[in-house]
Scaffold this active site. Sequence first.
Site, short mmCIF file in Angstrom:
data_model
loop_
_atom_site.label_atom_id
_atom_site.label_comp_id
_atom_site.label_asym_id
_atom_site.label_seq_id
_atom_site.Cartn_x
_atom_site.Cartn_y
_atom_site.Cartn_z
N SER A 11 0.86 -1.18 0.00
CA SER A 11 0.00 0.00 0.00
C SER A 11 0.89 1.22 0.00
O SER A 11 2.08 1.14 0.32
CB SER A 11 -0.88 -0.01 1.26
N TYR A 71 -2.36 -1.33 10.56
CA TYR A 71 -2.25 -1.47 9.10
C TYR A 71 -0.91 -0.93 8.60
O TYR A 71 -0.22 -1.59 7.81
CB TYR A 71 -3.41 -0.72 8.45
#
Length: 266
Positions: free
Chosen positions: A148, A161
């Site tokens: 990401s 995350y």
Amino acid sequence: MTSPSAPTAPHAPSLDLGGRTALVTGAAGGIGRACALRLAAAGAKVRAVDRDAEGLEALAARSGPLAGTLEAHVLDLTDLDAAEQVAAGTDVLVNNAGIQLVRPIEEFPPEVFHTVLTVMLEAPFRLVRGALPHMYGQGWGRIVNISSVHGLRASAYKSAYVAAKHGLEGLSKTAALEGAPYGVTSNCVNPAYVRTPLVEKQIADQARAHGIPEERVVSEVLLQDSAVKRLIEPEEVAEAVAYLCGPQASFVTGTSLVLDGGWTAH
């Protein structure tokens, strides 16, 4: 000024994975589903792994011709031994599965932090560990980790995350160094916000965290740092994965292919 629209699907570049076995985690929806379909279209036998049995059933039952096959494997990746076992014999491994919770650190449940790290970092390690003996034995393999922009940058309220994605970047680079003598590449694909159910859930979470209406979250939070003001489509990410599996990317390893609309250009 109008927001740019997503491009129409281009003619897919030639990719022949006939005779190859690919494993895609989180394959029941979003990026994982798009990757599973793209690799199957290239002729791979795809092991579609997810804990969502209904989603896998819908994927396997999709209409339309595929050069390869889709094989559903219902699996919760917190079962780390099973994750390692299901990866045995794979030629292409796409670590995609992810979960998300948006909370300030002082309110973040420790058990959720543990689960996020298990699914998004420890499970990929076990999957890579399970896949490498076969890859090394045949002198070819492709590991693609769906990271990401948060593997390269941090955002508030996403401690688990961000920590998991940063760890995944390090794991991917280590696998690249170890795998290079055996013809195995390992890379990350780093999208910004993709139009997936996970992001749709984040919109509600971010609205609560920032105290603003959901309709303002996309423009004021999600796309604030992106020069291109739209969400990425899952199929765009799948094409990046396909590129990294192709012969033209045999010298690409240990790196991060960033699809962030200019986010990290700041």
